[in-house]
Each structure stands twice: as structure tokens, then as C-alpha cells.
Design a protein around this motif. Structure first.
Motif, PDB file in Angstrom:
ATOM      1  N   PRO A  74     -15.551  51.676 -32.890  1.00  0.00           N
ATOM      2  CA  PRO A  74     -14.966  50.808 -31.870  1.00  0.00           C
ATOM      3  C   PRO A  74     -13.498  50.426 -32.111  1.00  0.00           C
ATOM      4  N   PRO A  75     -13.064  50.215 -33.366  1.00  0.00           N
ATOM      5  CA  PRO A  75     -11.635  49.918 -33.541  1.00  0.00           C
ATOM      6  C   PRO A  75     -10.734  51.062 -33.062  1.00  0.00           C
ATOM      7  N   ARG A  76     -11.171  52.300 -33.259  1.00  0.00           N
ATOM      8  CA  ARG A  76     -10.371  53.442 -32.801  1.00  0.00           C
ATOM      9  C   ARG A  76     -10.401  53.545 -31.276  1.00  0.00           C
ATOM     10  N   LEU A  77     -11.535  53.222 -30.687  1.00  0.00           N
ATOM     11  CA  LEU A  77     -11.623  53.194 -29.224  1.00  0.00           C
ATOM     12  C   LEU A  77     -10.633  52.165 -28.674  1.00  0.00           C
ATOM     13  N   ARG A  78     -10.580  51.006 -29.305  1.00  0.00           N
ATOM     14  CA  ARG A  78      -9.632  49.962 -28.913  1.00  0.00           C
ATOM     15  C   ARG A  78      -8.188  50.460 -29.100  1.00  0.00           C
ATOM     16  N   ALA A  79      -7.944  51.205 -30.166  1.00  0.00           N
ATOM     17  CA  ALA A  79      -6.596  51.709 -30.451  1.00  0.00           C
ATOM     18  C   ALA A  79      -6.091  52.657 -29.359  1.00  0.00           C
ATOM     19  N   ILE A  80      -7.009  53.370 -28.719  1.00  0.00           N
ATOM     20  CA  ILE A  80      -6.619  54.246 -27.604  1.00  0.00           C
ATOM     21  C   ILE A  80      -5.865  53.434 -26.559  1.00  0.00           C
ATOM     22  N   PHE A  81      -6.416  52.307 -26.204  1.00  0.00           N
ATOM     23  CA  PHE A  81      -5.830  51.511 -25.128  1.00  0.00           C
ATOM     24  C   PHE A  81      -4.639  50.686 -25.596  1.00  0.00           C
ATOM     25  N   GLU A  82      -4.605  50.369 -26.889  1.00  0.00           N
ATOM     26  CA  GLU A  82      -3.417  49.716 -27.437  1.00  0.00           C
ATOM     27  C   GLU A  82      -2.241  50.689 -27.407  1.00  0.00           C
ATOM     28  N   ALA A  83      -2.500  51.964 -27.740  1.00  0.00           N
ATOM     29  CA  ALA A  83      -1.442  52.978 -27.668  1.00  0.00           C
ATOM     30  C   ALA A  83      -0.964  53.148 -26.234  1.00  0.00           C
ATOM     31  N   LEU A  84      -1.906  53.190 -25.299  1.00  0.00           N
ATOM     32  CA  LEU A  84      -1.516  53.317 -23.890  1.00  0.00           C
ATOM     33  C   LEU A  84      -0.696  52.116 -23.440  1.00  0.00           C
ATOM     34  N   ALA A  85      -1.108  50.917 -23.825  1.00  0.00           N
ATOM     35  CA  ALA A  85      -0.354  49.715 -23.438  1.00  0.00           C
ATOM     36  C   ALA A  85       1.067  49.775 -23.978  1.00  0.00           C
ATOM     37  N   ASP A  86       1.220  50.231 -25.218  1.00  0.00           N
ATOM     38  CA  ASP A  86       2.565  50.375 -25.789  1.00  0.00           C
ATOM     39  C   ASP A  86       3.385  51.378 -24.979  1.00  0.00           C
ATOM     40  N   TRP A  87       2.773  52.495 -24.632  1.00  0.00           N
ATOM     41  CA  TRP A  87       3.463  53.531 -23.849  1.00  0.00           C
ATOM     42  C   TRP A  87       3.860  52.992 -22.475  1.00  0.00           C
ATOM     43  N   PHE A  88       2.944  52.270 -21.826  1.00  0.00           N
ATOM     44  CA  PHE A  88       3.225  51.744 -20.491  1.00  0.00           C
ATOM     45  C   PHE A  88       4.396  50.776 -20.491  1.00  0.00           C
ATOM     46  N   SER A  89       4.624  50.101 -21.610  1.00  0.00           N
ATOM     47  CA  SER A  89       5.690  49.089 -21.669  1.00  0.00           C
ATOM     48  C   SER A  89       7.062  49.686 -21.977  1.00  0.00           C
ATOM     49  N   GLN A  90       7.117  50.963 -22.262  1.00  0.00           N
ATOM     50  CA  GLN A  90       8.400  51.595 -22.563  1.00  0.00           C
ATOM     51  C   GLN A  90       9.239  51.737 -21.292  1.00  0.00           C
ATOM     52  N   ASP A  91      10.539  51.573 -21.453  1.00  0.00           N
ATOM     53  CA  ASP A  91      11.449  51.654 -20.309  1.00  0.00           C
ATOM     54  C   ASP A  91      11.410  53.008 -19.608  1.00  0.00           C
ATOM     55  N   ASP A  92      11.145  54.070 -20.362  1.00  0.00           N
ATOM     56  CA  ASP A  92      11.163  55.405 -19.754  1.00  0.00           C
ATOM     57  C   ASP A  92       9.782  55.880 -19.301  1.00  0.00           C
TER      58      ASP A  92
END
Length: 188
Positions: A74-92
């Protein structure tokens, strides 16, 4: 020269789209002569497909590395969406280059690269789900891919800053439902 050409092509099609990016602009911004480009790639489609293949490699390496910082399960499953959230917040951030490409090109090498990227992402998601104890990880990975792609589209098209968090909540429910149905024999 080839690496610069591919990097510029990728950037231009990611920010502006395949059809809106003409060869003249690729020539101008890459500094690579048209004749040289056609020596490497016989068509614009071949150039775009190769630029997307390189993006697939780089993006998947980034994504897997970001997720693998968390322990399996489950922590790795959560990390999937944390990575996506980080990507979504990038200016580009401009959505998924592969969804964008498939939306512009219905068939051929570019569409094939987009499809291969999604298969590769699905396969990684399957491995994460297997680590979570999901019995039918392959089927659940298809569902999880829909959540990932939906979050990407919601973040890009709708400007939804919480898309990754909502998708994470649904993914955890998916895992719970899969684990319950596998232990009880129930299915929808």
C-alpha cells in the motif's frame, strides 16, 4: 545532433501538439537542417514516434524511481499518486504526451508508441498491485490505469489540483474491493 533534434521535437509536440508543430519550427528551434533530419527520419511521423519513445523511457524511469522510494504494498500504491501530484504541480505539466498523441493520431507508428507506453505503465501498475496482495492484479491494473489516466486528464483539462488525491482514494478502495472479493469469492 540527433539527441537535440529529438529533445526539441518532444518539447514542441508536448507543448503545442503534433499537428500544430511544423517541420519549419522543428528545423528552426533544433538548429538541425531539414536534409539532416530526413537522413535520420524519413517522415515527420517517424521523428515524432522516436521522440515519444525517448519520452516513454525517461518518463517511466522517473515514475518508477519515484514510486520505488516507498516500500512495497500500500505505501507504494500511495506513492504512485504522490508522484502524479508532484508532476501535476509542475509549471510545464501539459497532460500525458501519449494520451495527447493518441488523440491526434488514430493509427500508425505514433499511436503504436502511445499504446506501448500505456501497456508498459499498466504492467508496472500490475506489479504494484501484486505487491499489495491483489489476486487478479492484471485485471485490477486495467482499472488502476483508468484511474491514473483519469487523474491526468482531470488535472490537465479541468485544472483539478486534487485529482491525484481523489484517484488515490479510489485506488485504495479498488485494492480493498479486490482483496475482499478474492477472499469471499464475490465479484460484481
Amino acid at each position: 545532433m540527433r539527441a537535440k533534434l529529438l529533445a526539441v521535437t518532444e518539447r514542441l509536440i508536448y507543448t503545442g501538439g503534433i499537428h500544430a508543430t511544423g517541420m519549419d519550427r522543428i528545423v528552426r528551434e533544433s538548429g538541425v537542417a531539414r536534409k539532416s533530419i530526413y537522413r535520420y527520419f524519413p517522415t515527420k511521423e517517424a521523428l515524432v514516434a522516436e521522440a515519444l519513445r525517448e519520452r516513454d523511457e525517461r518518463w517511466m524511469n522517473w515514475f518508477v524511481s519515484a514510486c520505488e522510494t516507498a516500500p512495497p504494498g500500500p505505501p507504494r500504491l500511495r506513492a504512485i499518486f504522490e508522484a502524479l501530484a508532484d508532476w501535476f504541480s509542475q509549471d510545464d505539466f501539459n497532460g500525458c504526451a501519449f494520451i495527447n498523441a493518441a488523440g491526434e493520431v488514430a493509427a500508425g507508428p505514433v499511436h503504436d508508441v502511445a499504446r506501448a507506453h500505456k501497456r508498459r505503465l499498466r504492467d508496472y501498475l500490475c506489479s504494484v498491485l501484486a505487491e499489495c496482495g491483489v489476486t487478479d492484479a492484471a485485471t485490477a491494473a486495467e482499472d488502476l490505469l483508468i484511474l491514473v489516466d483519469g487523474a491526468i486528464i482531470s488535472a490537465r483539462v479541468g485544472g483539478d489540483s486534487r485529482a491525484a488525491q481523489r484517484a488515490a482514494r479510489m485506488a485504495h478502495q479498488l485494492v480493498r474491493d479486490q482483496n475482499v472479493s478474492s477472499t469471499t469469492g464475490d465479484s460484481l
